[in-house]
Design an enzyme around this catalytic site. Structure first.
Site, mmCIF file in Angstrom:
data_model
loop_
_atom_site.group_PDB
_atom_site.id
_atom_site.type_symbol
_atom_site.label_atom_id
_atom_site.label_comp_id
_atom_site.label_asym_id
_atom_site.label_seq_id
_atom_site.Cartn_x
_atom_site.Cartn_y
_atom_site.Cartn_z
ATOM 1 N N GLU A 1 -12.929 -2.582 1.700
ATOM 2 C CA GLU A 1 -11.702 -1.799 1.869
ATOM 3 C C GLU A 1 -11.956 -0.631 2.810
ATOM 4 O O GLU A 1 -11.131 -0.316 3.677
ATOM 5 C CB GLU A 1 -11.188 -1.323 0.523
ATOM 6 C CG GLU A 1 -10.073 -0.291 0.573
ATOM 7 C CD GLU A 1 -8.818 -0.750 1.328
ATOM 8 O OE1 GLU A 1 -8.691 -1.950 1.645
ATOM 9 O OE2 GLU A 1 -7.978 0.106 1.635
ATOM 10 N N GLU B 1 -7.941 -0.510 10.601
ATOM 11 C CA GLU B 1 -6.488 -0.351 10.670
ATOM 12 C C GLU B 1 -6.088 0.971 11.315
ATOM 13 O O GLU B 1 -5.118 1.043 12.049
ATOM 14 C CB GLU B 1 -5.908 -0.326 9.252
ATOM 15 C CG GLU B 1 -5.893 -1.612 8.517
ATOM 16 C CD GLU B 1 -5.089 -1.466 7.245
ATOM 17 O OE1 GLU B 1 -3.964 -1.963 7.215
ATOM 18 O OE2 GLU B 1 -5.603 -0.849 6.287
ATOM 19 N N CYS C 1 11.133 9.596 -8.021
ATOM 20 C CA CYS C 1 12.497 9.576 -7.502
ATOM 21 C C CYS C 1 12.781 10.884 -6.780
ATOM 22 O O CYS C 1 12.050 11.842 -6.876
ATOM 23 C CB CYS C 1 13.471 9.411 -8.656
ATOM 24 S SG CYS C 1 13.122 7.977 -9.673
ATOM 25 N N LYS D 1 -9.826 0.004 6.273
ATOM 26 C CA LYS D 1 -9.153 1.275 6.601
ATOM 27 C C LYS D 1 -9.545 1.748 7.988
ATOM 28 O O LYS D 1 -8.713 2.181 8.779
ATOM 29 C CB LYS D 1 -9.507 2.333 5.537
ATOM 30 C CG LYS D 1 -8.731 2.158 4.259
ATOM 31 C CD LYS D 1 -7.295 2.594 4.448
ATOM 32 C CE LYS D 1 -6.196 1.730 3.874
ATOM 33 N NZ LYS D 1 -6.231 0.369 3.694
ATOM 34 N N ASN E 1 13.573 11.854 -13.217
ATOM 35 C CA ASN E 1 12.431 11.339 -12.476
ATOM 36 C C ASN E 1 11.271 11.288 -13.465
ATOM 37 O O ASN E 1 11.011 12.255 -14.175
ATOM 38 C CB ASN E 1 12.074 12.273 -11.307
ATOM 39 C CG ASN E 1 10.843 11.790 -10.549
ATOM 40 O OD1 ASN E 1 10.510 10.601 -10.606
ATOM 41 N ND2 ASN E 1 10.157 12.687 -9.873
ATOM 42 N N GLY E 2 10.595 10.129 -13.568
ATOM 43 C CA GLY E 2 9.438 10.040 -14.476
ATOM 44 C C GLY E 2 9.550 8.827 -15.386
ATOM 45 O O GLY E 2 10.293 7.893 -15.127
ATOM 46 N N HIS F 1 -29.842 -11.431 4.777
ATOM 47 C CA HIS F 1 -29.556 -12.849 5.113
ATOM 48 C C HIS F 1 -28.868 -12.960 6.463
ATOM 49 O O HIS F 1 -28.166 -13.940 6.723
ATOM 50 C CB HIS F 1 -28.714 -13.464 3.995
ATOM 51 C CG HIS F 1 -29.402 -13.439 2.676
ATOM 52 N ND1 HIS F 1 -30.376 -14.337 2.306
ATOM 53 C CD2 HIS F 1 -29.308 -12.548 1.644
ATOM 54 C CE1 HIS F 1 -30.834 -14.037 1.109
ATOM 55 N NE2 HIS F 1 -30.208 -12.962 0.671
ATOM 56 N N LYS G 1 4.316 -2.853 7.551
ATOM 57 C CA LYS G 1 4.064 -2.448 6.166
ATOM 58 C C LYS G 1 4.129 -3.649 5.225
ATOM 59 O O LYS G 1 3.396 -3.736 4.266
ATOM 60 C CB LYS G 1 5.094 -1.388 5.707
ATOM 61 C CG LYS G 1 4.850 -0.859 4.295
ATOM 62 C CD LYS G 1 3.481 -0.223 4.167
ATOM 63 C CE LYS G 1 3.146 0.154 2.740
ATOM 64 N NZ LYS G 1 1.717 0.556 2.572
ATOM 65 N N ARG H 1 11.272 9.182 -1.235
ATOM 66 C CA ARG H 1 10.691 9.172 -2.600
ATOM 67 C C ARG H 1 11.225 8.011 -3.431
ATOM 68 O O ARG H 1 10.708 7.697 -4.495
ATOM 69 C CB ARG H 1 10.996 10.484 -3.326
ATOM 70 C CG ARG H 1 10.263 11.691 -2.786
ATOM 71 C CD ARG H 1 10.632 12.938 -3.551
ATOM 72 N NE ARG H 1 10.099 12.913 -4.898
ATOM 73 C CZ ARG H 1 8.957 13.500 -5.258
ATOM 74 N NH1 ARG H 1 8.253 14.141 -4.357
ATOM 75 N NH2 ARG H 1 8.519 13.446 -6.490
ATOM 76 N N TRP I 1 13.428 5.359 -7.585
ATOM 77 C CA TRP I 1 12.314 4.428 -7.404
ATOM 78 C C TRP I 1 12.138 3.788 -8.771
ATOM 79 O O TRP I 1 11.595 4.402 -9.688
ATOM 80 C CB TRP I 1 11.057 5.159 -6.961
ATOM 81 C CG TRP I 1 9.915 4.248 -6.691
ATOM 82 C CD1 TRP I 1 8.832 4.002 -7.500
ATOM 83 C CD2 TRP I 1 9.718 3.402 -5.558
ATOM 84 N NE1 TRP I 1 8.003 3.083 -6.935
ATOM 85 C CE2 TRP I 1 8.510 2.690 -5.741
ATOM 86 C CE3 TRP I 1 10.440 3.178 -4.395
ATOM 87 C CZ2 TRP I 1 8.029 1.780 -4.807
ATOM 88 C CZ3 TRP I 1 9.948 2.274 -3.465
ATOM 89 C CH2 TRP I 1 8.771 1.585 -3.674
HETATM 90 C C1 AGP Z 1 -3.247 -2.495 3.731
HETATM 91 O O1 AGP Z 1 -3.841 -1.324 4.299
HETATM 92 C C2 AGP Z 1 -2.730 -3.418 4.774
HETATM 93 N N1 AGP Z 1 -1.646 -2.797 5.452
HETATM 94 C C3 AGP Z 1 -2.478 -4.838 4.341
HETATM 95 O O2 AGP Z 1 -3.738 -5.443 4.247
HETATM 96 C C4 AGP Z 1 -1.741 -5.056 2.987
HETATM 97 O O3 AGP Z 1 -2.585 -4.679 1.933
HETATM 98 C C5 AGP Z 1 -1.453 -6.565 2.852
HETATM 99 O O4 AGP Z 1 -0.610 -6.942 3.911
HETATM 100 C C6 AGP Z 1 -0.800 -6.929 1.519
HETATM 101 O O5 AGP Z 1 0.428 -6.268 1.396
HETATM 102 P P1 AGP Z 1 1.134 -6.247 -0.046
HETATM 103 O O6 AGP Z 1 0.218 -5.495 -0.948
HETATM 104 O O7 AGP Z 1 2.450 -5.555 0.169
HETATM 105 O O8 AGP Z 1 1.296 -7.665 -0.497
#
Ligand code: AGP
Length: 634
Positions: free
Chosen positions: A503, A510, A2, A507, A112-113, A526, A629, A38, A86
């Site tokens: 992953e 993205e 927070c 990254k 906060n915590g 394969h 996001k 935060r 938060w």
């Molecule tokens: C993560 O780097 C991406 N921006 C995206 O794949 C994200 O993980 C996915 O859209 C799921 O989002 P969520 O965890 O909010 O459900």
């Protein structure tokens, strides 16, 4: 995670802001505005004026509080505390917002915590006749502080020594992580604070002093700061800053000059939220673990509101998620199956309901979502519930839609994740999914309590090991910058290293807009090995040589196979694993841990690599092109 602000200033002569001081409310609202990243579930302020506490608080964004203050102004004051929340315990509502005002409206407290022992303390206080309005652990701390304050002799001291003593004694009773700020109607020029396992910084002004969860809480007024140590209490007035330990013995903070500008301060001094959040990961994992086991090491997932008898009948688990969250689910699958012996499928949410899945009342659905608003995952959860399944949401956003529409929730406590590409939420999701797996194993008797305690003990060491990786990140940053012109990178891994490779590839896609692909290392022969040509960068996540030997030796063979065909091999390996050196152009070592916990460490260099390479290309790592996001449309 927070946002917290405190202020004690000198009363100006004519009731308006002067060089000697500011209106407390102006300082608090400016600080909360800078701290809103935060936490933004709710916000509130309390000031001491005319021998009373005046308080306003509202659920939702800070703008809601601003509107409330316009409609119902606070009196002028030189002393106050403010909070952006938060949510951890208790949803984002008006009544759960901070400050919490107790002791007949004379004491205001913000926090906060996570207070781990709030339940037994609450029971003790209820037994003493106290009643509670909110569902928060903070209100328990506030009532306890008020109870102790009243038990102490009255004092006429201007610096609020009685409130300071009460805070010291109350802090001795609290377990877990907390930054507490308190203001009392009887002490108009004083704010008292206490911290354990949660940040708190003092801002030193001229005729005024400040408190903040970080320097952005007061960066507009002073750059002279004092960082408080563990288990310390600080009492500020306009002219004084007094620091003690919880016993009341004098103590020192670390004074320093803030050389960040205000914008950087919101990112804890990092150039981007992405870099800040990568460095938040030790705290994200630690906070997610906090308060989830009792003093005997028994898991206590108090948000798990599915009957134990129902959980004992579960014969299949389906993890629903998208993107990075789906890779967290794939990592968790290995652990959950290993510990619980329950068949665990990981489904991309947007594919799940179109494949006519086999779901019934013995299926446990585990959704993974940072935002809790991903429409694909929400629709999949709704579909599964219609088929009779029980649903658990692992989510980082308290009160969001997916947890609200689930039978149970296990919140991650990574704090707000602002950068679009997910980092700290990924590690927190794996941590929370592991806690769920251990909880099921404990409930169903698949593991002895000692085995569970051993895993929890290993998990507890992970935050420090992540910090160790972060402290040694220059080598991988230098490599990333040298590869800014790379057009494609392949990522290989086996077992839990396979979703880590996926992953790592995501990254890089993205953030740096580079074609990247993650493969199961065993899949190479394969088909994908046809991609290998001279100079092709291949990043390989190598399991611990102390784990299953076959796993390690096979991955080393895979490195040799691609190296023999000209690949540029970049290896993530466990400290001390010398067997990989002969086959790798670059080796990045991570601290030893168990095979199942290795993803929590191996992922970090891949995040740093992608972030640094993207910055070398001049890209915005917080808001990559084409991305949102939270994908709230199907
Ligand atoms: C993560 O780097 C991406 N921006 C995206 O794949 C994200 O993980 C996915 O859209 C799921 O989002 P969520 O965890 O909010 O459900």
């Amino acid at each position: 995670m927070c946002g917290i602000v405190g202020y004690a200033g000198t009363a100006p002569a004519n009731g308006t802001s002067t060089a000697a001081g500011h209106q407390a409310l102006d300082v608090l609202m400016e600080g909360l505005r800078r701290l809103e990243y935060r936490g933004y579930d709710s916000a509130g302020v309390a000031v001491v004026a005319n021998g009373e506490i005046a308080m306003r608080k509202k659920a939702g964004k800070l703008a809601n509080l601003t509107a409330e203050l316009a409609a119902s102004p606070l009196p002028d004051s030189m002393t106050g505390i403010g909070h952006t929340r938060w949510a951890t315990h208790g949803g984002p509502t008006d009544k759960n917002a901070h400050p919490h005002v107790v002791d007949d409206g004379r004491l205001a407290v913000i926090h906060n915590g996570i207070i781990e022992n709030y339940a037994p303390l609450k029971a003790e206080l209820v037994y003493q006749g106290h009643t509670f309005i909110s569902d928060t652990d903070t209100e328990v701390a506030a009532v306890l502080l008020g109870e102790i304050y009243r038990s102490l002799p009255a004092d006429e001291s201007a610096d609020g020594a009685r409130l300071t003593r009460a805070m010291q004694l109350a802090s001795q009773r609290l377990e877990g992580a907390f930054t507490l700020l308190a203001a009392h109607a009887a002490h108009p020029g004083t704010v008292v604070a206490s911290r354990r396992n949660s940040p708190l910084v003092v801002g030193l002004g001229d005729g005024e002093n400040f408190l903040g969860s970080d320097v952005s809480g007061f960066i507009d007024y002073t750059r002279r700061a004092v960082e408080l140590g563990q288990d310390q209490v600080v009492t500020i007035t306009a002219a004084t800053v007094a620091i003690t330990d919880f016993r009341g013995e004098p103590a020192e903070g670390r004074e320093y000059l803030v050389d960040w500008d205000a914008a950087a301060a919101e990112k804890d001094g990092f150039p981007s939220f992405m870099e800040k959040e990568i460095h938040d990961q030790p705290e994200a994992v630690a906070q997610t673990l906090l308060g989830r086991s009792d003093i005997d090491g028994k898991l206590t997932l108090d948000e798990m509101r599915i009957d134990a008898d129902v959980l004992k009948t579960v014969n299949k688990i389906i993890v629903l998620a998208c993107g990075t969250s789906a890779y967290a689910g794939q990592v968790a699958k290995y652990a959950i199956e290993h510990w619980c012996r329950i068949p665990t499928e990981v489904e991309l949410s947007h594919e799940f309901r179109y494949r006519d899945p086999i779901v019934d009342d013995k299926t446990l659905i585990v959704s993974l979502s940072q935002s809790g608003e991903t429409m694909d995952t929400l629709m999949a959860v709704r579909y599964a519930r219609e088929q009779g399944a029980k649903t658990v949401a692992i989510c980082n956003t308290n009160g969001s839609t997916i947890p609200r529409e689930s039978d149970a929730v296990l919140y991650t406590h990574a704090g707000p994740e602002i950068a679009v590409a997910s980092t700290k939420a990924f590690l927190a999701q794996i941590t929370a999914a592991y806690l769920l797996g251990l909880y099921l194993a404990q409930l169903r008797g698949n593991l002895f309590q000692g085995q569970i305690k051993d895993v929890l003990a290993d998990l507890a060491k992970v935050p420090a090991k992540i910090a160790q990786v972060l402290e040694n990140d220059q080598q991988i940053k230098d490599l990333a910058r040298s590869m800014a012109d790379t057009s494609s990178v392949l990522f290989l891994g086996r077992h839990v290293g396979f979703p880590v490779a996926m992953e790592g590839a995501l990254k890089l896609k993205e953030l740096a807009y580079i074609h990247a692909e993650g493969f199961a290392a065993g899949e190479l022969k394969h088909g994908p090995i046809a991609l290998i040509e001279e100079g092709q960068p291949v990043i390989v996540v190598v399991p611990s040589p102390r784990g299953r030997d076959s796993l390690h030796s096979k991955v080393v063979s895979n490195i040799q196979e691609v190296r023999a065909r000209g690949a540029k091999t970049i290896v993530i390996a466990e400290e001390g694993d010398e067997s990989v050196r002969a086959h790798a152009e670059h080796v990045f070592y991570i601290p030893e841990t168990t095979t199942l916990l290795a993803p929590l460490l191996a992922t970090v260099p891949l995040q740093i690599f992608a972030c640094e390479l993207a910055m070398a290309k001049g890209y915005d790592v917080d808001q990559p092109r084409n991305l949102a996001k939270s994908v709230t449309v199907e």
